[in-house]
Design a protein around this motif. Structure first.
Motif, PDB file in Angstrom:
ATOM      1  N   SER A 121       1.200  -1.017  -0.194  1.00 58.53           N
ATOM      2  CA  SER A 121      -0.276  -0.041   0.110  1.00 58.53           C
ATOM      3  C   SER A 121       0.953   1.437  -0.038  1.00 58.53           C
ATOM      4  O   SER A 121       2.196   1.060   0.837  1.00 58.53           O
ATOM      5  N   TYR A 122       0.609   2.337  -0.350  1.00 58.63           N
ATOM      6  CA  TYR A 122       1.105   3.597  -1.072  1.00 58.63           C
ATOM      7  C   TYR A 122       0.572   4.822   0.011  1.00 58.63           C
ATOM      8  O   TYR A 122       1.229   6.022  -0.750  1.00 58.63           O
ATOM      9  N   GLY A 251      -3.375   0.923  -2.916  1.00 57.92           N
ATOM     10  CA  GLY A 251      -2.099  -0.286  -2.747  1.00 57.92           C
ATOM     11  C   GLY A 251      -2.741  -0.800  -3.988  1.00 57.92           C
ATOM     12  O   GLY A 251      -3.430  -0.780  -4.979  1.00 57.92           O
ATOM     13  N   GLU A 267       6.806  -3.741  -5.037  1.00 55.36           N
ATOM     14  CA  GLU A 267       7.610  -3.586  -3.566  1.00 55.36           C
ATOM     15  C   GLU A 267       8.298  -1.881  -3.599  1.00 55.36           C
ATOM     16  O   GLU A 267       8.315  -1.240  -2.953  1.00 55.36           O
ATOM     17  N   PHE A 298       1.792  -5.720   4.593  1.00 55.32           N
ATOM     18  CA  PHE A 298       0.268  -4.916   4.124  1.00 55.32           C
ATOM     19  C   PHE A 298      -1.031  -5.680   3.625  1.00 55.32           C
ATOM     20  O   PHE A 298      -2.512  -5.940   4.496  1.00 55.32           O
TER      21      PHE A 298
END
Length: 320
Positions: A121-122, A251, A267, A298
């Motif tokens: 996730s970002y 994400g 990643e 995550f």
């Protein structure tokens, strides 16, 4: 920069050529890829997916195209990715709704516990509930009072039916003893257009920032657990003690069976992206907050949330 400018600029940079997705899974090197988006273009999900696509092109020279598959609360896109080849070339934008909510409420053709790989996730996001700027409803309590005075008369919407904002808000209204009418839309852009056109009274959606900046909406409450940084006095569902107040994030996920090398490649891309200038522009446009979770973290976040949402749905008697 507003969201429209960001998206149009990204589309121009990405080019118009649509390529067939493929990957070299044996080495973990992605040659080309597709991100499937379970919502209509023009909303916050479009912006979140396009940010990854554009970064992959600019920083890795890897063409990553977007495939929009709106409908059924994101479950159509999720099913497509669950059935994809596990080589890292086909991923989906993660949204809470089709993975953590829908499987508790309807029959879906995938198992979120075994059929998907949660890559990373970002971006953390807020999903407030808001009204038009000229609405007489100035607070969440005003909305509740209005809804009690006209049972079923309050018309509201979210980005997708049976998503987290929908279920969480329904649970909150039920706890308050309020009856309201949910109006389904295929995406948040359509829902917000209906709000601004006066066809409905309220929307809960992540893509609120450009409309707030333009002065066309007024926020009433944040449906998640954390206050919005620039609006610390705005109440949250957690502060009000409502049953569901789950953190939301964007994400990527893919089919089960992705190799460690492929997971690692994605990643690294996401983590590098979170240090880029384009990412800061994205966060500012979205009003999101900085976040990076690797696949292991995550995955735990998703599975823990999935179980908690299921427990609350059972307790609330929301399961069909």
């Amino acid at each position: 920069m507003d969201r429209r400018s960001f998206i149009v600029g990204s589309m121009a940079s990405a080019g118009a050529t649509c390529v067939q997705a493929r990957a070299i899974a044996s080495t973990g090197t992605i040659a080309e890829a597709t991100i499937v988006v379970g919502f209509a273009p023009g909303g916050a999900g479009d912006l979140a997916a396009r940010t990854v696509s554009q970064y992959a092109i600019s920083a890795r020279d890897i063409p990553v195209t977007l495939d929009f598959r709106p409908g059924a609360g994101g479950t159509i896109a999720t099913d497509q990715v669950a059935r994809a080849s596990p080589n890292g070339s086909t991923l989906s934008l993660f949204s809470v709704s089709p993975v953590m909510v829908a499987p508790h409420l309807q029959r879906v053709p995938y198992d979120p516990l075994s059929d998907l790989t949660y890559v990373g996730s970002y971006a953390g996001i807020s999903i407030p509930l808001f009204v038009r700027a000229d609405s007489p409803l100035r607070t969440w309590d005003d909305l509740l009072k209005h809804a009690r005075s006209k049972p079923g008369g309050l018309r509201w919407a979210t980005a997708a039916p049976r998503g987290l904002p929908h279920i969480a808000t329904e649970a909150a209204l039920r706890q308050e003893g309020v009856s309201a009418t949910f109006i389904p839309f295929s995406g948040e852009a359509d829902a917000i257009t209906a709000l601004l056109g006066g066809h409905i009274e309220a929307v809960a959606a992540a893509g609120y920032a450009p409309h707030l900046d333009a002065g066309s909406i007024h926020l009433l409450i944040e449906t998640g657990p954390q206050p919005i940084a620039e609006l610390p006095d705005l109440p949250t569902f957690r502060q009000r003690g409502y049953p569901l107040a789950i953190s939301a994030a964007y994400g990527l996920f893919g089919p089960a069976g992705l190799s460690p090398d492929v997971i690692g490649w994605w990643e690294d891309l996401l983590q590098d992206m979170t240090t880029s200038e384009s990412y800061e522009i994205f966060l500012k446009t979205l009003r999101g907050h900085h976040l990076f979770q690797n696949s292991a973290t995550f995955t735990k976040t998703v599975l823990d949330g999935y179980r908690e949402i299921g427990r609350q749905i059972e307790l609330l008697g929301l399961r069909p």
